[in-house]
Design an enzyme around this catalytic site. Structure first.
Site, PDB file in Angstrom:
ATOM      1  N   TRP A   1     -10.424  -1.999  11.886  1.00  0.00           N
ATOM      2  CA  TRP A   1      -9.398  -2.409  11.125  1.00  0.00           C
ATOM      3  C   TRP A   1      -8.158  -2.370  11.969  1.00  0.00           C
ATOM      4  O   TRP A   1      -8.190  -1.385  12.936  1.00  0.00           O
ATOM      5  CB  TRP A   1      -9.515  -0.932  10.136  1.00  0.00           C
ATOM      6  CG  TRP A   1      -7.922  -1.158   9.468  1.00  0.00           C
ATOM      7  CD1 TRP A   1      -7.477  -2.236   8.714  1.00  0.00           C
ATOM      8  CD2 TRP A   1      -7.312   0.299   8.905  1.00  0.00           C
ATOM      9  NE1 TRP A   1      -6.345  -1.744   7.819  1.00  0.00           N
ATOM     10  CE2 TRP A   1      -6.372  -0.371   7.946  1.00  0.00           C
ATOM     11  CE3 TRP A   1      -7.586   1.655   9.445  1.00  0.00           C
ATOM     12  CZ2 TRP A   1      -5.380   0.590   7.705  1.00  0.00           C
ATOM     13  CZ3 TRP A   1      -6.520   2.574   8.839  1.00  0.00           C
ATOM     14  CH2 TRP A   1      -5.549   1.891   8.126  1.00  0.00           C
TER      15      TRP A   1
ATOM     16  N   ASP B   1     -15.014   7.193   9.414  1.00  0.00           N
ATOM     17  CA  ASP B   1     -14.064   6.492   8.763  1.00  0.00           C
ATOM     18  C   ASP B   1     -14.628   6.129   7.269  1.00  0.00           C
ATOM     19  O   ASP B   1     -15.391   5.000   7.242  1.00  0.00           O
ATOM     20  CB  ASP B   1     -13.224   5.441   9.081  1.00  0.00           C
ATOM     21  CG  ASP B   1     -12.002   5.169   8.232  1.00  0.00           C
ATOM     22  OD1 ASP B   1     -11.043   4.380   8.644  1.00  0.00           O
ATOM     23  OD2 ASP B   1     -11.925   5.494   7.047  1.00  0.00           O
TER      24      ASP B   1
ATOM     25  N   LYS C   1      -9.477   2.633  -2.567  1.00  0.00           N
ATOM     26  CA  LYS C   1     -10.158   1.633  -3.296  1.00  0.00           C
ATOM     27  C   LYS C   1     -11.331   1.960  -4.270  1.00  0.00           C
ATOM     28  O   LYS C   1     -11.065   1.275  -5.463  1.00  0.00           O
ATOM     29  CB  LYS C   1     -11.099   0.787  -2.199  1.00  0.00           C
ATOM     30  CG  LYS C   1     -10.135   0.018  -1.100  1.00  0.00           C
ATOM     31  CD  LYS C   1      -9.884   0.958   0.020  1.00  0.00           C
ATOM     32  CE  LYS C   1      -8.669   0.328   1.125  1.00  0.00           C
ATOM     33  NZ  LYS C   1      -8.466   1.377   2.267  1.00  0.00           N
TER      34      LYS C   1
END
Ligand SMILES: Cc1[nH+]cc(COP(=O)(O)O)c(CN[C@@H](CCC(=O)O)C(=O)O)c1O
Length: 400
Positions: free
Chosen positions: A131, A212, A248
């Protein structure tokens, strides 16, 4: 005054900058495949009905606006960590330190600063690619960022051999960032058997696992399935910490609800770690915003609402899977494109690593008004039944 004369102009954010470019484009066919934010089949942001319901119920409680504790709303921390650790939670809860964070990025920021202060190694190894914001967060906290092999362009899948060899050649006790599920940007996740091999290498090398998990439930639709790595590591007594996001899977993007948790050896050590985590958070932002965490906690702690939410998460996950299938079918069956597009349906979660190169990405933006990040990553949620064919035709045009 001249005091800011030397401030340089910084580059636009590689991800949020795409949305800015998309917004400036006036073409009616424009598509935003940049930021990993869920859109429904009409291309609109999706506020989950369970979230709306929770907001209504919370409003009627007329709650105060007092400061949250430094580590956030206690019941939120319990619910968030129970969701992550599942059946492992009971066996670790007495030595688990948790703190509500400003979404996933905030948890990563706490993690980075805590490790920079207290962990012997100051080097973190991140997947290649990872990311875009990981490097920013870790280097700003003073960690040196290196990478381990992860994505194999030849197979468009996981280079597990390369990954294990890089983890093995890293110095013992290095910090290793691992995406728990729905890898960003590739959508390529290790299988359960590969996670078992990754764990063995981590144990052999005494590495520290920074997990993560920004997409739990969102990847496969199954919270337990997506937390396989998290629960495997937590039950294997590997030194680890976890960063969670409800951006999300609950659509709480702007509410910034997340959770940081870190395992200690025992309750006494947990107390020392918690004391330092509080000192760190106090200096960063003192205490977290309450609204998002209240919504998340309300959903997680009300069985009926939690059930409804789980169904909504499956709905989001299923829509993305159907868009993957549609895109691949049109490319392979209708357009007879000469390349293989199997990776589109092999990959999982919010993103697909298409394999398009920066030049092709440029043509898509300039000629077709389709916006995606330079690395060829697309946010699948930007696809819907009315624009997926147009996108397939554009890919076909730039790859034929
Ligand atoms: C792996 C990962 N970790 C953490 C986060 C942080 O999310 P948050 O809870 O909002 O702090 C994101 C969001 N990344 C997507 C959203 C936009 C962004 O870059 O941020 C993305 O990559 O598009 C991730 O993809």
């Amino acid at each position: 005054f001249k005091v800011w004369a030397d401030v340089p102009m910084g580059p636009p954010d590689p991800i949020f900058g795409i949305t800015e470019a998309y917004k400036k484009d006036g073409d009616v066919k424009k598509m935003n495949l940049g930021a990993g934010t869920y859109r429904d089949d009409a291309g609109k942001p999706y506020v989950l009905p369970s979230v709306r319901q929770a907001e209504t119920e919370l409003l009627s409680q007329k709650l105060d606006k007092e400061y949250a504790p430094i580590t956030g709303i206690p019941s939120f921390r319990v619910q968030a960590t129970k969701l992550a650790y599942g059946d492992v939670y009971e066996s670790i809860k007495d030595r688990l330190v948790s703190a509500q964070s400003i979404s996933g990025t905030g948890a990563l920021c706490i993690a980075a600063n805590f490790l920079a202060s207290f962990y012997p190694s100051k080097t973190i190894y991140v997947s290649d690619p990872t990311w875009g914001n990981h490097k920013n967060v870790f280097s700003r906290a003073g960690l040196t960022v290196k990478s381990y092999k992860y994505y194999d362009p030849a197979t468009r899948g996981l280079d597990i051999k390369g990954m294990l060899s890089d983890l093995t050649s890293a110095p013992d006790g290095s910090i290793i960032l691992l995406h728990a599920c729905a890898h960003n940007p590739t959508g390529v996740d290790p299988t359960k058997a590969q996670w078992d091999d990754i764990l063995k290498t981590m144990q052999k090398k005494n590495h520290f696992a920074l997990l993560d998990m920004a997409y739990q439930g969102f990847a496969s639709g199954d919270f337990a399935r997506d937390a396989y790595a998290t629960r495997l590591f937590a039950s294997s007594n590997v030194p680890m910490l976890l960063c969670q996001s409800f951006a999300k899977n609950m659509g709480l993007y702007g509410e910034r609800a997340g959770c940081f948790s870190i395992l200690a050896n025992d309750a006494e050590e947990a107390a020392r770690i918690e004391s330092q985590t509080k000192i760190l958070i106090r200096a960063l932002y003192s205490n977290p915003p309450v609204n998002g965490a209240r919504i998340a906690n309300h959903i997680l702690s009300n069985p009926a609402l939690r059930e409804q939410w789980a169904g909504e998460v499956v709905g989001m996950s299923e829509r993305l899977k159907s868009m993957r299938k549609a895109l691949r079918n049109i490319l392979e069956k209708d357009l007879k494109n000469k390349h293989s597009w199997k990776h589109i349906t092999d990959q999982i979660g919010m993103f697909c690593y298409t394999g398009l190169n920066p030049q092709q990405v440029d043509v898509l933006a300039k000629q077709y008004h389709i916006y995606l990040t330079k690395n060829g990553r697309i946010s699948i949620s930007g696809l819907n039944t009315s624009n997926v064919r147009y996108f397939a035709e554009a890919i076909n045009a730039v790859t034929s």
